[in-house]
Design an enzyme around this catalytic site. Structure first.
Site, PDB file in Angstrom:
ATOM      1  N   TYR A 117       7.411   1.225   5.718  1.00 42.85           N
ATOM      2  CA  TYR A 117       8.582   1.342   4.827  1.00 42.85           C
ATOM      3  C   TYR A 117       8.522   2.657   4.038  1.00 42.85           C
ATOM      4  O   TYR A 117       9.519   3.374   3.923  1.00 42.85           O
ATOM      5  CB  TYR A 117       8.604   0.123   3.888  1.00 42.85           C
ATOM      6  CG  TYR A 117       9.531   0.252   2.709  1.00 42.85           C
ATOM      7  CD1 TYR A 117      10.905   0.114   2.856  1.00 42.85           C
ATOM      8  CD2 TYR A 117       9.035   0.515   1.427  1.00 42.85           C
ATOM      9  CE1 TYR A 117      11.764   0.234   1.757  1.00 42.85           C
ATOM     10  CE2 TYR A 117       9.872   0.629   0.333  1.00 42.85           C
ATOM     11  CZ  TYR A 117      11.234   0.490   0.506  1.00 42.85           C
ATOM     12  OH  TYR A 117      12.076   0.619  -0.573  1.00 42.85           O
ATOM     13  N   MET A 118       7.337   2.985   3.523  1.00 43.78           N
ATOM     14  CA  MET A 118       7.195   4.221   2.755  1.00 43.78           C
ATOM     15  C   MET A 118       7.456   5.447   3.633  1.00 43.78           C
ATOM     16  O   MET A 118       8.045   6.438   3.184  1.00 43.78           O
ATOM     17  CB  MET A 118       5.813   4.312   2.098  1.00 43.78           C
ATOM     18  CG  MET A 118       5.526   3.243   1.062  1.00 43.78           C
ATOM     19  SD  MET A 118       6.749   3.150  -0.271  1.00 43.78           S
ATOM     20  CE  MET A 118       6.579   4.740  -1.042  1.00 43.78           C
TER      21      MET A 118
END
Ligand code: NAP
Length: 216
Positions: A130-131
């Site tokens: 996600y990051m």
């Protein structure tokens, strides 16, 4: 300002709608991905449009044409797999930037994540994919011609907002209520101090307006 909101049915999105409705400076078009969500918004007086970040750029261009600012607060959420992280948080976000450029919408506010720009800070994170998606979406936004503001909140809470935040070096907490993120997004829309800036935000001790005005 005519504002186009992506992620209108989300938790931050709903707070943004509330603040935009309270403001007489802004006119909202709320993007959702189902007819039922659109009907519910229209029933409460909110202009809405159905479009999907997994659809085409042209679909997004058509939906946002006539707007003056885009707010992106959509997200694939924690209950989907890495496919949706790529399709929504990365490609969906980038498609919305391309659409904004094509539609002539210059102002763009991204709800990103705390220090998404700094690989070192999330190299061991359990939500690394996600990051990575947020990191590259933000990088493409920074290299675009759009007048962007990237807001990087920490852990989002459902507690009532305090109306008080800290930005950048003033940060001492690790979380922030969704309501305060929404308040910051709306206050940033026409605050020149936030133009073409990436700003980390958390709960703090300055009012949102004072915190934004104190940006160097
Ligand atoms: P949320 O409640 O999960 O809302 C996300 C919204 O995105 C939902 O309304 C969802 O639509 C919409 N969406 C998902 N896929 C879509 C698609 N293909 N096309 C159009 N819309 C789509 O998220 P939130 O809690 O408000 O978070 C807002 C933002 O903060 C997100 O960008 C998130 O990544 C970021 N963030 C979260 C945290 C955290 O602690 N959770 C921390 C930092 C940043 P439906 O309602 O139809 O499902």
């Amino acid at each position: 300002m005519k504002v186009f909101l992506i992620g209108s049915n989300g938790q931050v999105g709903k707070h943004i709608i509330k603040f935009l409705q309270e403001s007489d400076k802004h006119e909202l078009t709320a993007m959702v991905r189902s007819e039922e969500q659109a009907r519910q918004l229209q029933a409460s007086g909110v202009k809405s449009v159905v479009a999907n970040l997994e659809g085409s750029v042209d679909e997004l261009v058509e939906a946002m044409t006539g707007s003056e600012a885009v707010i992106f607060t959509a997200g694939s959420g924690g209950h989907t797999g890495p496919d949706k992280t790529l399709l929504v948080d990365l490609d969906g976000a980038v498609k919305s930037m391309e659409a904004a450029e094509k539609a002539g919408v210059n102002r763009y506010i991204m709800v990103s994540a705390y220090k998404a720009y700094d690989r070192e800070s999330w190299k061991d994170s359990p939500i690394k994919p996600y990051m990575v998606a947020k990191h590259y979406a933000d990088r493409i936004l920074v290299s675009s011609k759009l007048n962007y503001t990237i807001l990087g909140p920490g852990l989002l809470l459902n507690d009532p907002g305090t109306g008080k935040i800290a930005i950048g070096e003033d940060i001492q907490k690790t979380s922030i209520p969704r309501e305060d993120v929404a308040r910051t997004v709306v206050a940033a829309l026409d605050e020149e101090k936030t133009y073409r800036k990436t700003l980390e935000i958390m709960t703090g001790d300055k009012t949102v307006e004072d915190a934004l005005k104190s940006i160097k």
